[in-house]
Design a protein around this motif. Sequence first.
Motif, short mmCIF file in Angstrom:
data_model
loop_
_atom_site.label_atom_id
_atom_site.label_comp_id
_atom_site.label_asym_id
_atom_site.label_seq_id
_atom_site.Cartn_x
_atom_site.Cartn_y
_atom_site.Cartn_z
N ARG A 156 0.83 -1.21 0.00
CA ARG A 156 0.00 0.00 0.00
C ARG A 156 0.86 1.25 0.00
O ARG A 156 1.98 1.27 0.52
N LYS A 157 0.32 2.29 -0.61
CA LYS A 157 0.94 3.61 -0.62
C LYS A 157 -0.12 4.56 -0.06
O LYS A 157 -1.30 4.43 -0.39
N ARG A 202 -2.05 8.25 0.78
CA ARG A 202 -2.26 9.53 0.10
C ARG A 202 -1.58 10.66 0.86
O ARG A 202 -1.51 11.79 0.39
N LYS A 241 -8.86 13.88 0.20
CA LYS A 241 -9.93 12.99 0.63
C LYS A 241 -11.30 13.59 0.29
O LYS A 241 -12.23 12.88 -0.06
N THR A 242 -11.39 14.89 0.42
CA THR A 242 -12.64 15.60 0.16
C THR A 242 -12.50 16.35 -1.16
O THR A 242 -11.44 16.88 -1.47
N ILE A 243 -13.59 16.39 -1.94
CA ILE A 243 -13.57 17.08 -3.24
C ILE A 243 -13.33 18.57 -3.00
O ILE A 243 -14.15 19.25 -2.37
N THR A 271 -15.72 21.61 -3.44
CA THR A 271 -16.83 21.77 -2.50
C THR A 271 -16.35 22.26 -1.14
O THR A 271 -16.95 23.15 -0.55
N ARG A 272 -15.27 21.67 -0.65
CA ARG A 272 -14.80 22.06 0.68
C ARG A 272 -13.31 21.85 0.80
O ARG A 272 -12.82 20.75 0.58
N ASP A 331 -18.21 23.63 11.44
CA ASP A 331 -19.27 23.17 12.33
C ASP A 331 -19.67 21.74 11.97
O ASP A 331 -20.72 21.49 11.38
N SER A 332 -18.80 20.81 12.31
CA SER A 332 -19.01 19.39 12.01
C SER A 332 -18.17 18.59 13.00
O SER A 332 -17.32 19.16 13.68
N PRO A 333 -18.41 17.28 13.10
CA PRO A 333 -17.56 16.48 14.01
C PRO A 333 -16.07 16.65 13.70
O PRO A 333 -15.26 16.78 14.61
N GLN A 356 -15.35 9.10 15.75
CA GLN A 356 -14.53 7.94 16.08
C GLN A 356 -15.18 7.10 17.17
O GLN A 356 -15.40 7.59 18.28
#
Lengths: 391, 391
Positions: A111-112, A114, A162-164, A167-168, A230-232, A297
């Motif tokens: 594995r590599k 990101r 990880k996130t587009i 969008t964010r 404003d998110s976990p 988590q």
Amino acid sequence: MKPERIAELLALYRRTLVGDIIPFWLKNAPDQLHGGFLNCLDRDGSVYNTDKAMWIQCRAVWMFSKLYNELERREEWLAAATQGMEFILKHGFDTDGRMFFVVTRDGRPLRKSRYLFTETFGAIACAEYARAAGDRGAQQRAKEIYRLLIDFYRTPGKLVPKTIPETRMTQAHAMPMILVATTQEMRRLGPDPLYDEVVEQSLFRILNYFLTPQEKALFETVGPAGERLDSPEGRCLNPGHAIETSWFLMTEAMHRGDKALFKKALEILRWSLELGWDPTYGGILYFVDIEGKPTEQLEWDMKLWWPHTEALYALLLAYQQTKDDVYADWYERVHSWSFSHFPDPMHGEWFGYLHRDGSMALRLKGSQWKGPFHLPRALLYGIKVLEQMSA
Amino acid sequence: MKPERIAELLALYRRTLVGDIIPFWLKNAPDQLHGGFLNCLDRDGSVYNTDKAMWIQCRAVWMFSKLYNELERREEWLAAATQGMEFILKHGFDTDGRMFFVVTRDGRPLRKSRYLFTETFGAIACAEYARAAGDRGAQQRAKEIYRLLIDFYRTPGKLVPKTIPETRMTQAHAMPMILVATTQEMRRLGPDPLYDEVVEQSLFRILNYFLTPQEKALFETVGPAGERLDSPEGRCLNPGHAIETSWFLMTEAMHRGDKALFKKALEILRWSLELGWDPTYGGILYFVDIEGKPTEQLEWDMKLWWPHTEALYALLLAYQQTKDDVYADWYERVHSWSFSHFPDPMHGEWFGYLHRDGSMALRLKGSQWKGPFHLPRALLYGIKVLEQMSA
């Protein structure tokens, strides 16, 4: 802290490091068949998985080299570092210069990642080994890996987010944090304007984006200009991580003679202990939502070894530098919980993963995440500070 | 099971489903502002994260449609399904036909998964909604998504694997498992030779690659020809997953009138309960290493709601079909533990995440993983079986 207590701690730290932790790894981890280290070790040191984590290979090489450079010139430590270094150089790198994340026992890539953390550990492994072995090639390699990871870090689009991002956009505390620590290690090879630039930029981000004095917290994830999310993810604190950062910053402040920076580092340390300490069972929680909302988590309330070892060293350093009893008191609290819960009296070394109430959750000693790093590093650095205090 | 017990369970299941679980979601989840469902709900139903998980959007649409189709033609259920369906069709799909994994509250894409599970839930959402609303467009869409995901599944290289395939090929139980369940839902739209082909191939893989009678276990990850892997991944059992598979297989066996398949499904159910039941505290463990070695998952010994709800339905079905008391006894054991630990007497619905000892670990009711699916599905299907038993 009274002189007797300092002497007692010094003896305990030396005994634990040289008589327990390092012998456990030297006995069980080196792979005589394929080189490198077998890092998935069960309670008694037996191997439960032969896949090799490159994080652990690199950190082990760094640790054995560091012990050789800073504690004692033991040939077995240099030999272990050499065996790990050879495996890393032979099997750790992809054709693009980046490193693999996990390889098979015989070194074939599995594995590599990101992210660039493996490369940061590769750089410090080469750098410290170069000093131990007087190896110019390893020194050169350290500099190459460092420049490559900075290039990947700074060039938009070179890593898959990880996130587009349309969008964010978010940024993680882990990266500037690890860049401070990595660069502090690189400096031992001699100066480079790039080092000061990277540390300067990382400090700016940590202090202006992730540190939020109004909430007395260092956040893990923020927006591109430090916006609170404003998110976990945005409310998530990792107290152990922040505590580790606090002593990276103290070290940097001492290097620069920057009292304001040292003061901020102390605040991060105190705030993170206050937010992270479990009032019910004691010990440092793994993750905390700043507003007390549910975390992402499932393992948020577990007690892991490394936040505790990071706190032990951060508190010793803070006390040594300030002589403020608040740090000695916190030290004794963390020490008492750690030394009464983590050590394995039967097979040596420390357990890594306890339930919230302090009972054992996983009996392993080594995994793809737990190796000879956080604990022996805290012990070695602790010894140095305790020696200075008793001098 | 005595008739009084069956009547008692039927009343409890109906009360729980229609008087507690569904009202909790109908009250708190529908997003009046942007459509779809807010799925991150705290203990009292308040929203702690507005990002929307496409798994949950799809599963909720399927569930509300299913309730409308199978339990009662309540307009509020169809309206909820319609609201979810509109959000999915508007915001769920990338230009390549695949689905997003998480989107913002207003539907902008945040993450896309490397796996095809979202698409399987998208297909069954469209299929069940098509039946509820008599919507030919949704029926067509279900078939398109199904064909697309089968195409991605079967074409090597179309998905990015987690492990470098030149070094190690593995296959996961989750995929043939979910294909059986997905195809069972698709069949309601009418026959298609592709459906039988996919189920046949999936059954072959489950029974010949993942099921290992010598070890009385259904494994999660095996080699390309079912080879047992000597690693935490290869030794890992997910008893709840295997139990869920057991009733997918029972359903398939009943569909085909295949007694040998039904017998194998019963074995998977019994073996998984025996391996997964916690002898210390009761309840079903999340992950188990078949050799008792350390798992990769820190949360291995937690008690999650869904393995328990899957076991409740699997055991009811097994008992109904066999009248063997071993399943009634297991049912009562799982029932007693589940109904005494998971329901929230204060705010309704069930907690999802308990520590090994049954104490609460996370108080949330909804998350990117927990929505109106496993529990109401088990209750609805349980009601059907209990009704047949009491007829």
